[in-house]
Write an enzyme that holds these catalytic residues in place. Structure first.
Site, PDB file in Angstrom:
ATOM      1  N   ASN A 110       0.841  -1.197   0.000  1.00 54.40           N
ATOM      2  CA  ASN A 110       0.000   0.000   0.000  1.00 54.40           C
ATOM      3  C   ASN A 110       0.870   1.239   0.000  1.00 54.40           C
ATOM      4  OD1 ASN A 110      -0.388   1.966   2.448  1.00 54.40           O
ATOM      5  ND2 ASN A 110       0.120  -0.032   3.357  1.00 54.40           N
ATOM      6  N   ILE A 121      -0.913   4.625   0.561  1.00 52.32           N
ATOM      7  CA  ILE A 121      -2.101   5.485   0.671  1.00 52.32           C
ATOM      8  C   ILE A 121      -1.684   6.953   0.798  1.00 52.32           C
ATOM      9  CG2 ILE A 121      -4.251   5.884   1.982  1.00 52.32           C
ATOM     10  CD1 ILE A 121      -3.934   3.026   0.666  1.00 52.32           C
ATOM     11  N   LEU A 150      -1.358   8.526   3.732  1.00 50.69           N
ATOM     12  CA  LEU A 150      -2.007   9.114   4.920  1.00 50.69           C
ATOM     13  C   LEU A 150      -3.219   9.981   4.565  1.00 50.69           C
ATOM     14  CD1 LEU A 150       1.173   9.971   7.047  1.00 50.69           C
ATOM     15  CD2 LEU A 150      -0.472   8.137   7.452  1.00 50.69           C
ATOM     16  N   ASN A 163      -4.294   7.069  15.985  1.00 51.51           N
ATOM     17  CA  ASN A 163      -2.961   6.998  15.403  1.00 51.51           C
ATOM     18  C   ASN A 163      -2.610   8.399  14.876  1.00 51.51           C
ATOM     19  OD1 ASN A 163      -1.158   6.634  12.858  1.00 51.51           O
ATOM     20  ND2 ASN A 163      -0.970   4.660  13.872  1.00 51.51           N
ATOM     21  N   ASN A 202       2.588   7.315  14.965  1.00 48.65           N
ATOM     22  CA  ASN A 202       2.998   6.693  13.708  1.00 48.65           C
ATOM     23  C   ASN A 202       4.300   7.347  13.263  1.00 48.65           C
ATOM     24  OD1 ASN A 202       3.320   5.756  11.140  1.00 48.65           O
ATOM     25  ND2 ASN A 202       1.177   5.974  10.561  1.00 48.65           N
ATOM     26  N   CYS A 254       5.402   5.423   8.876  1.00 46.52           N
ATOM     27  CA  CYS A 254       4.746   5.352   7.561  1.00 46.52           C
ATOM     28  C   CYS A 254       5.820   5.434   6.467  1.00 46.52           C
ATOM     29  CB  CYS A 254       3.734   6.486   7.397  1.00 46.52           C
ATOM     30  SG  CYS A 254       3.022   6.503   5.735  1.00 46.52           S
ATOM     31  N   GLY A 278       0.535  -8.173   5.579  1.00 41.26           N
ATOM     32  CA  GLY A 278      -0.104  -9.481   5.381  1.00 41.26           C
ATOM     33  C   GLY A 278       0.792 -10.609   5.842  1.00 41.26           C
ATOM     34  N   GLY A 312       0.637  -9.541   9.766  1.00 43.33           N
ATOM     35  CA  GLY A 312       0.270 -10.826   9.176  1.00 43.33           C
ATOM     36  C   GLY A 312      -0.572 -11.733  10.047  1.00 43.33           C
TER      37      GLY A 312
HETATM   38  C1  SIN Z   1      -0.332   5.185   4.351  1.00 46.78           C
HETATM   39  O1  SIN Z   1      -1.266   5.958   4.617  1.00 46.78           O
HETATM   40  O2  SIN Z   1       0.368   5.338   3.338  1.00 46.78           O
HETATM   41  C2  SIN Z   1      -0.023   4.030   5.247  1.00 46.78           C
HETATM   42  C3  SIN Z   1       0.180   4.473   6.622  1.00 46.78           C
HETATM   43  C4  SIN Z   1       1.289   3.765   7.325  1.00 46.78           C
HETATM   44  O3  SIN Z   1       1.898   2.843   6.802  1.00 46.78           O
HETATM   45  O4  SIN Z   1       1.583   4.148   8.452  1.00 46.78           O
END
Ligand code: SIN
Length: 290
Positions: A52, A54, A56, A82, A110, A113, A200, A227
């Site tokens: 992923n 994303i 944030l 978080n 966090n 990331c 995972g 995972g």
């Molecule tokens: C993301 O939003 O890219 C993932 C967040 C993370 O891995 O802490």
């Protein structure tokens, strides 16, 4: 617990099963201002896992306080927010904003990331920066402060110990592992940024290694994440020294996964004559460590 970023803000899931049976809900990473996130595609399936990036994407802390926290306050399950700002000092500002807000039980920092240009994993790779982020949060709130580690270091112990000394109440291990997937027809990375975070079952042994190392190095509780799909997976993490576990990627295939893990853990305990989960925490560690 649910793992950050895999359970949104909890509301959709609350309509489908009894989320109050869980130990805690951990929210998506929250930033000082709303974030639109990274370009699509942001996810890619991999053997035994997913990538992923994303970036944030989230609504920002003000909407969390005004709209979401009042709804969480009505739940009989702790909600852990978080926090994912890109500057160390903003951990303090955000912790102060959330201090005493009904509906918020704890904070998870966090510092791990892998999908942002500033902050994120950079903070979690440097013991001094990790300690500074922890100290900033701890000094500005009475809420328990959990720190979520990155696996993208060789040795997690210096970072974990620095966070413990800075006042962390617990360590969560781990966030996602850096990876890349290539679209061979287009001859480019599947995820536009190239690097992304792998999660995972593929990362379970890595997560167990981090829990194992950190649990032997700190006195505060360790939360295992990476995972976990079944009660037996949870048992492995507990025996490696975790005091609790988070379920994340499994939720995408099975939204009830966190509850299924809890029920599977209870079944395993019953069938093995374990009365109290504390009997197995650290059971597989070298003697004298936990
Ligand atoms: C993301 O939003 O890219 C993932 C967040 C993370 O891995 O802490």
């Amino acid at each position: 617990m649910t793992a950050s970023g895999t359970f949104s803000w909890g509301f959709e899931f609350a309509e489908h099963f009894d989320i109050e049976a869980l130990g805690a809900i951990v929210t998506k990473g929250v930033t000082p201002r709303p974030r639109a996130g990274n370009p699509q595609p942001r996810t890619a399936e991999t053997p035994l896992g997913m990538l992923n990036s994303i970036g944030l994407q989230n609504v920002g802390i003000e909407r969390v306080i005004e709209e979401f926290a009042p709804r969480w306050a009505a739940w009989r399950v702790p909600v852990i927010v978080n926090l994912a700002p890109d500057r160390v000092e903003d951990f303090g500002t955000m912790a102060r904003m959330l201090d005493g807000v009904p509906g918020i039980a704890a904070l998870e920092l966090n510092i791990s990331c892998p999908n942002v240009d500033t902050g994120g994993m950079e903070i979690g790779q440097d013991p001094e920066a990790a300690a500074a982020a922890t100290r900033a949060a701890v000094r500005n709130t009475d809420l328990p402060v959990i720190v979520k580690l990155t696996p993208n270091v060789t040795d997690p112990v210096p970072v974990a110990k620095a966070c413990e000394e800075a006042g962390a109440a617990a360590i969560c291990a781990i966030n996602t592992v850096l990876g890349v997937a290539i679209d061979i027809e287009r001859r480019r990375p599947v995820i536009p940024r190239g690097r992304a975070g792998l999660s995972g079952p593929a990362i379970k042994p890595i997560a167990l290694r981090f829990v194992w190392d950190v649990a032997q190095a700190v006195r505060i509780p360790v939360i295992g994440c990476g995972g976990i799909r079944t009660g037996e997976d949870a048992v492995e993490f507990l025996m490696a020294g975790a005091s609790a576990v988070q379920v994340g990627t499994a939720t995408f295939a099975n939204p009830r996964a966190p509850l299924d893990v809890l029920e599977g853990l209870k079944r395993w305990m019953e069938s093995h004559g374990v009365q109290d989960v504390r009997e197995i925490i650290g059971a597989a560690l070298p003697k004298g460590e936990a």
